[in-house]
Design a protein around this motif. Structure first.
Motif, PDB file in Angstrom:
ATOM      1  N   LEU A 189       8.967   1.358   6.868  1.00 54.16           N
ATOM      2  CA  LEU A 189       8.094   2.480   7.028  1.00 54.16           C
ATOM      3  C   LEU A 189       8.808   3.075   6.011  1.00 54.16           C
ATOM      4  O   LEU A 189       8.224   3.486   4.928  1.00 54.16           O
ATOM      5  CB  LEU A 189       8.352   3.612   8.069  1.00 54.16           C
ATOM      6  CG  LEU A 189       7.787   5.178   8.200  1.00 54.16           C
ATOM      7  CD1 LEU A 189       5.764   4.485   8.136  1.00 54.16           C
ATOM      8  CD2 LEU A 189       7.487   5.658   8.513  1.00 54.16           C
ATOM      9  N   LYS A 246       7.866   0.671   2.935  1.00 50.24           N
ATOM     10  CA  LYS A 246       6.347   1.037   2.121  1.00 50.24           C
ATOM     11  C   LYS A 246       6.032   2.314   1.460  1.00 50.24           C
ATOM     12  O   LYS A 246       4.934   2.428   0.393  1.00 50.24           O
ATOM     13  CB  LYS A 246       5.290   1.304   3.629  1.00 50.24           C
ATOM     14  CG  LYS A 246       5.076   0.115   4.486  1.00 50.24           C
ATOM     15  CD  LYS A 246       4.040  -0.691   3.273  1.00 50.24           C
ATOM     16  CE  LYS A 246       3.919  -1.691   4.183  1.00 50.24           C
ATOM     17  NZ  LYS A 246       2.844  -3.269   3.260  1.00 50.24           N
ATOM     18  N   ARG A 247       6.958   3.313   2.672  1.00 56.86           N
ATOM     19  CA  ARG A 247       6.975   4.461   1.236  1.00 56.86           C
ATOM     20  C   ARG A 247       7.588   4.987   0.005  1.00 56.86           C
ATOM     21  O   ARG A 247       7.206   5.322  -0.941  1.00 56.86           O
ATOM     22  CB  ARG A 247       7.707   5.982   1.988  1.00 56.86           C
ATOM     23  CG  ARG A 247       7.487   7.043   1.778  1.00 56.86           C
ATOM     24  CD  ARG A 247       8.341   7.868   2.054  1.00 56.86           C
ATOM     25  NE  ARG A 247       9.138   9.113   1.716  1.00 56.86           N
ATOM     26  CZ  ARG A 247       7.460  11.101   1.798  1.00 56.86           C
ATOM     27  NH1 ARG A 247       6.720  10.344   2.722  1.00 56.86           N
ATOM     28  NH2 ARG A 247       7.662  11.321   1.451  1.00 56.86           N
ATOM     29  N   VAL A 278      -0.523  10.649   1.443  1.00 58.55           N
ATOM     30  CA  VAL A 278      -0.598  10.428   2.576  1.00 58.55           C
ATOM     31  C   VAL A 278      -1.187  11.168   3.496  1.00 58.55           C
ATOM     32  O   VAL A 278      -2.238  10.608   4.066  1.00 58.55           O
ATOM     33  CB  VAL A 278       1.075  10.805   3.410  1.00 58.55           C
ATOM     34  CG1 VAL A 278       0.708   9.864   5.063  1.00 58.55           C
ATOM     35  CG2 VAL A 278       1.933   9.610   2.348  1.00 58.55           C
ATOM     36  N   ASP A 338      -1.685   1.205   5.204  1.00 61.21           N
ATOM     37  CA  ASP A 338      -0.693   0.820   5.970  1.00 61.21           C
ATOM     38  C   ASP A 338       0.120   1.426   6.308  1.00 61.21           C
ATOM     39  O   ASP A 338       1.362   1.874   7.273  1.00 61.21           O
ATOM     40  CB  ASP A 338       0.076  -0.900   5.406  1.00 61.21           C
ATOM     41  CG  ASP A 338      -1.520  -2.053   4.728  1.00 61.21           C
ATOM     42  OD1 ASP A 338      -1.668  -1.260   5.410  1.00 61.21           O
ATOM     43  OD2 ASP A 338      -0.518  -2.887   4.007  1.00 61.21           O
ATOM     44  N   TYR A 339       0.684   2.209   5.491  1.00 63.13           N
ATOM     45  CA  TYR A 339       2.119   3.203   5.680  1.00 63.13           C
ATOM     46  C   TYR A 339       2.055   4.740   7.163  1.00 63.13           C
ATOM     47  O   TYR A 339       1.878   4.330   7.728  1.00 63.13           O
ATOM     48  CB  TYR A 339       2.368   4.621   4.467  1.00 63.13           C
ATOM     49  CG  TYR A 339       2.855   4.924   4.399  1.00 63.13           C
ATOM     50  CD1 TYR A 339       4.408   4.993   4.556  1.00 63.13           C
ATOM     51  CD2 TYR A 339       2.790   6.694   5.280  1.00 63.13           C
ATOM     52  CE1 TYR A 339       5.851   6.266   5.289  1.00 63.13           C
ATOM     53  CE2 TYR A 339       4.001   7.059   5.014  1.00 63.13           C
ATOM     54  CZ  TYR A 339       5.190   7.463   5.284  1.00 63.13           C
ATOM     55  OH  TYR A 339       6.164   8.639   5.508  1.00 63.13           O
ATOM     56  N   ARG A 340       0.336   5.185   6.933  1.00 64.21           N
ATOM     57  CA  ARG A 340       0.240   5.645   8.154  1.00 64.21           C
ATOM     58  C   ARG A 340      -0.129   4.753   9.116  1.00 64.21           C
ATOM     59  O   ARG A 340       0.496   5.876  10.265  1.00 64.21           O
ATOM     60  CB  ARG A 340      -1.204   6.385   7.754  1.00 64.21           C
ATOM     61  CG  ARG A 340      -0.878   7.182   6.670  1.00 64.21           C
ATOM     62  CD  ARG A 340      -2.352   7.906   6.391  1.00 64.21           C
ATOM     63  NE  ARG A 340      -3.147   8.195   7.446  1.00 64.21           N
ATOM     64  CZ  ARG A 340      -3.633   9.736   7.757  1.00 64.21           C
ATOM     65  NH1 ARG A 340      -3.949  10.897   6.646  1.00 64.21           N
ATOM     66  NH2 ARG A 340      -4.207   9.900   8.706  1.00 64.21           N
ATOM     67  N   ARG A 350       3.590   4.779  10.868  1.00 69.52           N
ATOM     68  CA  ARG A 350       4.041   5.586  10.666  1.00 69.52           C
ATOM     69  C   ARG A 350       3.428   5.961  12.122  1.00 69.52           C
ATOM     70  O   ARG A 350       4.262   7.498  12.770  1.00 69.52           O
ATOM     71  CB  ARG A 350       3.647   6.655   9.837  1.00 69.52           C
ATOM     72  CG  ARG A 350       4.399   8.400  10.285  1.00 69.52           C
ATOM     73  CD  ARG A 350       3.664   9.885   9.592  1.00 69.52           C
ATOM     74  NE  ARG A 350       2.303   9.460   9.032  1.00 69.52           N
ATOM     75  CZ  ARG A 350       1.630  10.400   9.027  1.00 69.52           C
ATOM     76  NH1 ARG A 350       1.468  10.677   7.421  1.00 69.52           N
ATOM     77  NH2 ARG A 350       0.010  10.242   8.715  1.00 69.52           N
TER      78      ARG A 350
END
Length: 90
Positions: A4, A7-8, A37, A61-63, A66
Motif C-alpha cells: 500500500l 502504491k501511494r 484518492v 489499485d491503491y484504493r 486500501r
C-alpha cells in the motif's frame, strides 16, 4: 502494508510529475495525494493522456488495496509468506 505504501509513493511521484509539484515538499504532495484518492471515481473512463491513464490505474489499485477487508489482506500476506499469529501482535 508495504504494498500500500509503495502504491501511494508511486501515486505521489506521478502526481508530482504531472502537476509540476516539488517532490521534496512532502506536505503539499501528501495533501494532493489525499485529494486525488478521495476524489477518484472508479467508474470514470480512463483518460486518453498516457500519464493520466497511468495515474487512473494507480489510484484504482491503491484504493482497491486500501479497501481490502482484513481477512482478504491476511490471505494476500499469507500468499507472500508473511504469515504471523495474532498472538504475536503485542
Amino acid at each position: 502494508m508495504a504494498e500500500l505504501e509503495t502504491k501511494r509513493a508511486a501515486v505521489a511521484d506521478l502526481l508530482a510529475r504531472i502537476e509540476g509539484l516539488d517532490p521534496q515538499n512532502r506536505a503539499v504532495l501528501d495533501q494532493r495525494v489525499e485529494r486525488a484518492v478521495d476524489g477518484f471515481d472508479p467508474g470514470a473512463p480512463e483518460p486518453n493522456d498516457p500519464a493520466r491513464a497511468d495515474l487512473h490505474r494507480l489510484l484504482r489499485d491503491y484504493r482497491d488495496l486500501r479497501d481490502l477487508p482484513a481477512d482478504r489482506a491476511n490471505v494476500r500476506l499469507a500468499e507472500k509468506g508473511e504469515v504471523f499469529a495474532p498472538e504475536d501482535d503485542a
